[in-house]
Design a protein around this motif. Sequence first.
Motif, short mmCIF file in Angstrom:
data_model
loop_
_atom_site.label_atom_id
_atom_site.label_comp_id
_atom_site.label_asym_id
_atom_site.label_seq_id
_atom_site.Cartn_x
_atom_site.Cartn_y
_atom_site.Cartn_z
N SER A 1 79.26 7.10 18.53
CA SER A 1 79.81 8.44 18.37
C SER A 1 81.32 8.35 18.17
CB SER A 1 79.49 9.32 19.58
OG SER A 1 80.15 8.85 20.74
N ILE A 2 81.85 9.26 17.38
CA ILE A 2 83.29 9.32 17.11
C ILE A 2 83.76 10.71 17.51
CG2 ILE A 2 85.11 8.99 15.42
CD1 ILE A 2 83.36 6.53 15.70
N ASP A 3 84.65 10.78 18.49
CA ASP A 3 85.17 12.08 18.91
C ASP A 3 85.90 12.73 17.73
OD1 ASP A 3 87.40 13.92 20.06
OD2 ASP A 3 86.05 13.60 21.76
N PRO A 4 85.53 13.95 17.34
CA PRO A 4 86.12 14.56 16.15
C PRO A 4 87.59 14.93 16.32
CG PRO A 4 84.73 16.15 17.30
CD PRO A 4 84.52 14.82 17.98
N VAL A 5 88.08 15.02 17.55
CA VAL A 5 89.47 15.40 17.79
C VAL A 5 90.36 14.18 17.96
CG1 VAL A 5 91.05 16.64 19.32
CG2 VAL A 5 88.77 17.59 18.83
N THR A 6 89.93 13.27 18.82
CA THR A 6 90.76 12.11 19.15
C THR A 6 90.42 10.88 18.31
OG1 THR A 6 89.25 11.33 20.88
CG2 THR A 6 90.93 12.94 21.51
N GLY A 7 89.24 10.87 17.69
CA GLY A 7 88.80 9.69 16.95
C GLY A 7 88.34 8.56 17.85
N THR A 8 88.14 8.84 19.12
CA THR A 8 87.72 7.81 20.07
C THR A 8 86.26 7.43 19.85
OG1 THR A 8 89.26 8.67 21.71
CG2 THR A 8 87.52 7.21 22.51
N PRO A 9 85.97 6.13 19.64
CA PRO A 9 84.58 5.71 19.43
C PRO A 9 83.90 5.37 20.75
CG PRO A 9 86.04 3.87 19.02
CD PRO A 9 86.92 5.03 19.42
N LYS A 10 82.58 5.55 20.78
CA LYS A 10 81.78 5.19 21.94
C LYS A 10 80.44 4.66 21.46
CE LYS A 10 79.42 7.09 26.00
NZ LYS A 10 79.07 8.33 26.74
N VAL A 11 80.10 3.45 21.85
CA VAL A 11 78.80 2.88 21.50
C VAL A 11 77.73 3.57 22.34
CG1 VAL A 11 77.37 0.81 21.46
CG2 VAL A 11 79.78 0.66 20.81
N LEU A 12 76.79 4.25 21.67
CA LEU A 12 75.75 4.98 22.37
C LEU A 12 74.55 4.11 22.70
CD1 LEU A 12 75.77 8.28 20.27
CD2 LEU A 12 77.07 7.75 22.35
N GLY A 13 74.24 3.15 21.84
CA GLY A 13 73.10 2.27 22.08
C GLY A 13 72.57 1.72 20.77
N ASP A 14 71.51 0.93 20.87
CA ASP A 14 70.92 0.32 19.68
C ASP A 14 69.42 0.55 19.65
OD1 ASP A 14 69.96 -1.51 21.56
OD2 ASP A 14 71.37 -3.07 20.98
N LEU A 15 68.80 0.18 18.54
CA LEU A 15 67.38 0.45 18.33
C LEU A 15 66.81 -0.58 17.37
CD1 LEU A 15 65.26 2.76 19.04
CD2 LEU A 15 65.72 3.60 16.74
N ASN A 16 65.71 -1.23 17.78
CA ASN A 16 65.00 -2.14 16.89
C ASN A 16 64.25 -1.34 15.83
OD1 ASN A 16 65.85 -4.47 18.21
ND2 ASN A 16 64.12 -4.43 19.62
N ALA A 17 63.98 -1.97 14.71
CA ALA A 17 63.35 -1.26 13.60
C ALA A 17 61.98 -0.70 13.97
CB ALA A 17 63.22 -2.19 12.40
N SER A 18 61.26 -1.38 14.85
CA SER A 18 59.91 -0.94 15.22
C SER A 18 59.90 0.18 16.25
CB SER A 18 59.11 -2.13 15.77
OG SER A 18 59.74 -2.63 16.96
N GLU A 19 61.07 0.53 16.79
CA GLU A 19 61.12 1.47 17.91
C GLU A 19 61.42 2.92 17.49
OE1 GLU A 19 62.48 -1.35 21.62
OE2 GLU A 19 64.06 -0.54 20.32
N TRP A 20 61.49 3.20 16.21
CA TRP A 20 61.83 4.56 15.77
C TRP A 20 60.84 5.61 16.27
CZ3 TRP A 20 65.99 6.89 13.84
CH2 TRP A 20 67.03 6.07 13.40
N PRO A 21 59.52 5.37 16.28
CA PRO A 21 58.62 6.41 16.81
C PRO A 21 58.94 6.79 18.25
CG PRO A 21 57.38 4.79 15.56
CD PRO A 21 58.77 4.23 15.71
#
Length: 221
Positions: free
Chosen positions: A193-213
Amino acid sequence: MPVRSAVQTLPLRWFTLRRRVIATGLVAAAVAAWALHPTGAVDLADGKAMRHSGLKAAWQAGNVAVLVRHGERCDRSNNACLGDADGITLAGSRVASNVGDGLQALGMGNAQVLTSPLTRTQQTAMFMFGAAATPQDWLMNCRKTMLKDVVAHKQPGHNMVLVTHSECMNALEQQAGIHGSDGPGYASALFVSIDPVTGTPKVLGDLNASEWPRLLRHFKG
């Protein structure tokens, strides 16, 4: 005698209590240190982790950049290739299509799609969305400034899908202070996520290709 016995045992009880207090403090310090320096991105296929990540609200606000690694490389597989050896395999193209379906289910109405200029990433983007994506050199030459470049190219109110490479995703995690990851698999995704005001980034998490459902089930729940 009972008084003397109580006096003799008091120091032992005191030291035992003191050890417990110290041990509790050490555990608390370790937890705090992990929170400040996490060992890896959280798995967004886990419902609790997804909800705590804030992904749903951030995506709906258009504050997310998601990095997707290209599909299975032809030159590193025995599977049938789409064409040239610098592209992806047929199996990789099917996985890319499924990942694209997952992103479409999240909502791509306000999203921008960019890709590395290499064949394997351009093919992956094509199978994800059925259309060519805009090539960007910084999604290939990425090791020193990946996080800074993601923030610089993120448009407020528009999610951004970046089809890129494992070393670029690793570089972003390292520059964000995330360590201990095993590295992204083919067509896996990393959400930031990128804060729209400050531009501060935050890693929210990851996902394997098989885990979308699983992610979509939690996202829509």
